[in-house]
Every structure is written in C-alpha cells, then in structure tokens.
Design an enzyme around this catalytic site. Structure first.
Site, PDB file in Angstrom:
ATOM      1  N   ASP A 160      14.664  -0.638   1.533  1.00 26.91           N
ATOM      2  CA  ASP A 160      15.429  -0.698   2.789  1.00 26.91           C
ATOM      3  C   ASP A 160      16.440  -1.843   2.687  1.00 26.91           C
ATOM      4  O   ASP A 160      17.534  -1.647   2.157  1.00 26.91           O
ATOM      5  CB  ASP A 160      14.440  -0.879   3.946  1.00 26.91           C
ATOM      6  N   GLU A 183       7.878   2.282  -5.978  1.00 25.09           N
ATOM      7  CA  GLU A 183       7.918   1.786  -4.589  1.00 25.09           C
ATOM      8  C   GLU A 183       8.091   2.973  -3.648  1.00 25.09           C
ATOM      9  O   GLU A 183       8.598   4.030  -4.027  1.00 25.09           O
ATOM     10  CB  GLU A 183       9.077   0.770  -4.470  1.00 25.09           C
ATOM     11  N   ASP A 184       7.667   2.776  -2.397  1.00 24.84           N
ATOM     12  CA  ASP A 184       7.831   3.848  -1.414  1.00 24.84           C
ATOM     13  C   ASP A 184       9.270   3.898  -0.892  1.00 24.84           C
ATOM     14  O   ASP A 184       9.978   4.880  -1.092  1.00 24.84           O
ATOM     15  CB  ASP A 184       6.817   3.710  -0.258  1.00 24.84           C
ATOM     16  N   PHE A 221      13.328   5.572  10.870  1.00 26.27           N
ATOM     17  CA  PHE A 221      12.075   4.984  10.378  1.00 26.27           C
ATOM     18  C   PHE A 221      11.106   6.115  10.092  1.00 26.27           C
ATOM     19  O   PHE A 221      10.868   6.973  10.938  1.00 26.27           O
ATOM     20  CB  PHE A 221      11.495   4.012  11.414  1.00 26.27           C
ATOM     21  N   LYS A 234      16.868   3.879   1.228  1.00 28.11           N
ATOM     22  CA  LYS A 234      17.574   3.754   2.513  1.00 28.11           C
ATOM     23  C   LYS A 234      18.703   2.763   2.301  1.00 28.11           C
ATOM     24  O   LYS A 234      18.444   1.609   1.967  1.00 28.11           O
ATOM     25  CB  LYS A 234      16.622   3.216   3.594  1.00 28.11           C
ATOM     26  N   ASP A 243       3.655   3.804   6.536  1.00 32.14           N
ATOM     27  CA  ASP A 243       2.957   3.555   7.799  1.00 32.14           C
ATOM     28  C   ASP A 243       3.884   3.066   8.889  1.00 32.14           C
ATOM     29  O   ASP A 243       5.002   2.599   8.645  1.00 32.14           O
ATOM     30  CB  ASP A 243       1.881   2.487   7.590  1.00 32.14           C
ATOM     31  N   ARG A 291      -0.409   6.883   7.407  1.00 28.64           N
ATOM     32  CA  ARG A 291      -0.259   6.895   5.951  1.00 28.64           C
ATOM     33  C   ARG A 291      -0.770   8.182   5.313  1.00 28.64           C
ATOM     34  O   ARG A 291      -0.288   8.600   4.269  1.00 28.64           O
ATOM     35  CB  ARG A 291      -1.031   5.718   5.319  1.00 28.64           C
ATOM     36  N   LYS A 336       0.811  -1.196   0.000  1.00 32.59           N
ATOM     37  CA  LYS A 336       0.000   0.000   0.000  1.00 32.59           C
ATOM     38  C   LYS A 336       0.851   1.255   0.000  1.00 32.59           C
ATOM     39  O   LYS A 336       0.409   2.336  -0.335  1.00 32.59           O
ATOM     40  CB  LYS A 336      -0.877   0.039   1.269  1.00 32.59           C
ATOM     41  N   GLY A 337       2.099   1.110   0.478  1.00 31.98           N
ATOM     42  CA  GLY A 337       2.922   2.274   0.820  1.00 31.98           C
ATOM     43  C   GLY A 337       3.131   3.275  -0.293  1.00 31.98           C
ATOM     44  O   GLY A 337       3.259   4.468  -0.042  1.00 31.98           O
TER      45      GLY A 337
HETATM   46  P1  IMP Z   1      12.814  -3.957   2.235  1.00 30.31           P
HETATM   47  O1  IMP Z   1      13.543  -4.101   3.543  1.00 30.31           O
HETATM   48  O2  IMP Z   1      13.655  -3.187   1.242  1.00 30.31           O
HETATM   49  O3  IMP Z   1      12.357  -5.268   1.716  1.00 30.31           O
HETATM   50  O4  IMP Z   1      11.541  -3.047   2.515  1.00 30.31           O
HETATM   51  C1  IMP Z   1      10.294  -3.629   2.790  1.00 30.31           C
HETATM   52  C2  IMP Z   1       9.212  -2.625   3.006  1.00 30.31           C
HETATM   53  O5  IMP Z   1       9.367  -2.106   4.291  1.00 30.31           O
HETATM   54  C3  IMP Z   1       9.159  -1.401   2.097  1.00 30.31           C
HETATM   55  O6  IMP Z   1       8.449  -1.627   0.923  1.00 30.31           O
HETATM   56  C4  IMP Z   1       8.398  -0.429   2.964  1.00 30.31           C
HETATM   57  O7  IMP Z   1       7.007  -0.557   2.751  1.00 30.31           O
HETATM   58  C5  IMP Z   1       8.758  -0.870   4.356  1.00 30.31           C
HETATM   59  N1  IMP Z   1       9.670   0.099   4.981  1.00 30.31           N
HETATM   60  C6  IMP Z   1      11.010   0.079   5.028  1.00 30.31           C
HETATM   61  N2  IMP Z   1      11.493   1.136   5.704  1.00 30.31           N
HETATM   62  C7  IMP Z   1      10.393   1.850   6.072  1.00 30.31           C
HETATM   63  C8  IMP Z   1      10.211   3.078   6.791  1.00 30.31           C
HETATM   64  O8  IMP Z   1      11.153   3.756   7.234  1.00 30.31           O
HETATM   65  N3  IMP Z   1       8.926   3.473   6.966  1.00 30.31           N
HETATM   66  C9  IMP Z   1       7.853   2.787   6.509  1.00 30.31           C
HETATM   67  N4  IMP Z   1       7.981   1.648   5.830  1.00 30.31           N
HETATM   68  C10 IMP Z   1       9.229   1.177   5.622  1.00 30.31           C
HETATM   69 MG    MG Z   2       6.283  -1.085   0.676  1.00 31.87          MG
END
Ligand code: IMP
Ligand code: MG
Length: 176
Positions: free
Chosen positions: A102, A98-99, A151, A130, A158, A164, A42-43
C-alpha cells in the site's frame, strides 16, 4: 467498528487462476536455482500456501517473518521484526511473499533489511499492488492484481483481525 459491508472483488476462481500464473512465472525465473520463499505474516499466509505448492523448484525453502510497528501510532511508527528469518540468506535467491503493498513502507523496510544480509537476489511478489497511497518507492516484481482504491479483506487479509478466512477477496466498507 464491529462489522463491515463486504462486496466481492476477486473471486476464489479468479485468485486461483492468477496464483497459478504467478507460480509459473516464478518457476521460470528461478529454474534450477535454490530459492528461499519468505512469507510475511499474517496477511500473506493463505496466498503463500497456495503459491508455494505450485512453484516447481526442487530446492525451495520456506521461512516466515512478522513485522510490527512501534512508536508514534501505526502510521508514523517505525517497524521492527516480531519474528525474524531462521534462514541465513547470504548468497541465496530470496522471494518475499506479501499480501498487499500500500504505502510501501512495510516492504521498503523489509527489503532494505534483507538486502543488507547479502542475498544473491531479492524479489517481491505481492497479491495486490495498491498504488494510490504509495510513499516509499517499492517495486513489485510479480504483482498479482493492481488496485486503485479501496480496503480489501479475505484470503488472508483482515480488518481488525476479522475476515482472514474468507475464500474470496472483498471490498470492506464500515457499517455504522
Ligand atoms: P504498507 O502501507 O505498504 O506498509 O502496508 C502495510 C500493510 O497494511 C500490508 O502488509 C497489509 O497487511 C496491510 N494492508 C494494506 N492495505 C490493506 C487492505 O486493503 N486490506 C488489508 N490489509 C491491508
Ligand atoms: Mg501485511
């Protein structure tokens, strides 16, 4: 944990300016070519809505995916589609929206899965890149903002499904 302390990081004005720049760059990249923009729910939904309305492309199509973790908890867990694309992306230009990237695990899974469907090209735009905890080697072709740590919530992002709808992006710190 119920509420968090919120400190503004990217204001709505700063976000709007950066989204406009990204849209201009993306419009140039795909000039005259059909494009499928894929929102990662949803992000990314608010970022996506703002971005696609500024992409200058007469053959822009929109589609949506939702991913979920399963198995041994959300960190160690594997990923699957809770909602897959409706569009056949074979031989199409695809832009994933993508939002936050990380660890990179989510995008590594999605990009690998979509690449196997034979798109003409596959690129990634992320509002926030990030890099502190990156585990999977994911390249963000169009990064909005780069963030070292913290974060963040708001503008679609969210914390336990809260915040959100905030217009600004804020750093969230647990309050106890
Ligand atoms: P990944 O660690 O790159 O797989 O990120 C997974 C998901 O974690 C991302 O798509 C975001 O939705 C969520 N995410 C990572 N960091 C943050 C943050 O700082 N705030 C909110 N959501 C986050
Ligand atoms: Mg996401």
């Amino acid at each position: 944990m119920s509420a968090a302390a919120l400190t503004p990081l990217y204001t709505r004005e700063a976000i709007a300016a950066r989204v406009g720049e990204l849209a201009a760059e993306i419009s140039r990249q795909y000039r005259g070519e059909p494009l499928v923009a894929v929102c990662v729910l949803k992000g990314a939904v608010i970022f996506f809505a703002d971005l696609v309305r500024q992409i200058d492309n007469a053959e822009l199509r929109l589609d949506f995916v939702r991913l979920a973790s399963y198995g041994e908890g959300s960190v160690a867990g594997r990923l699957r589609f809770e909602r897959d694309l409706e569009t056949d992306i074979r031989d199409r230009h695809v832009l994933v929206v993508e939002d936050v990237v990380d660890s990179g695990r989510t995008m590594a899974f999605l990009l690998k899965t979509l690449a196997a469907r034979g798109p003409r090209s596959l690129r990634l735009v992320a509002l926030v890149d990030k890099r502190e905890r990156r585990e999977a080697p994911v390249r963000v072709d169009f990064p909005g903002f780069c963030l070292d740590r913290g974060f963040i919530v708001g503008y679609g992002l969210d914390y336990a499904e809260l915040y959100r709808a905030l217009p600004d992006i804020c750093v969230a710190e647990p309050r106890d």
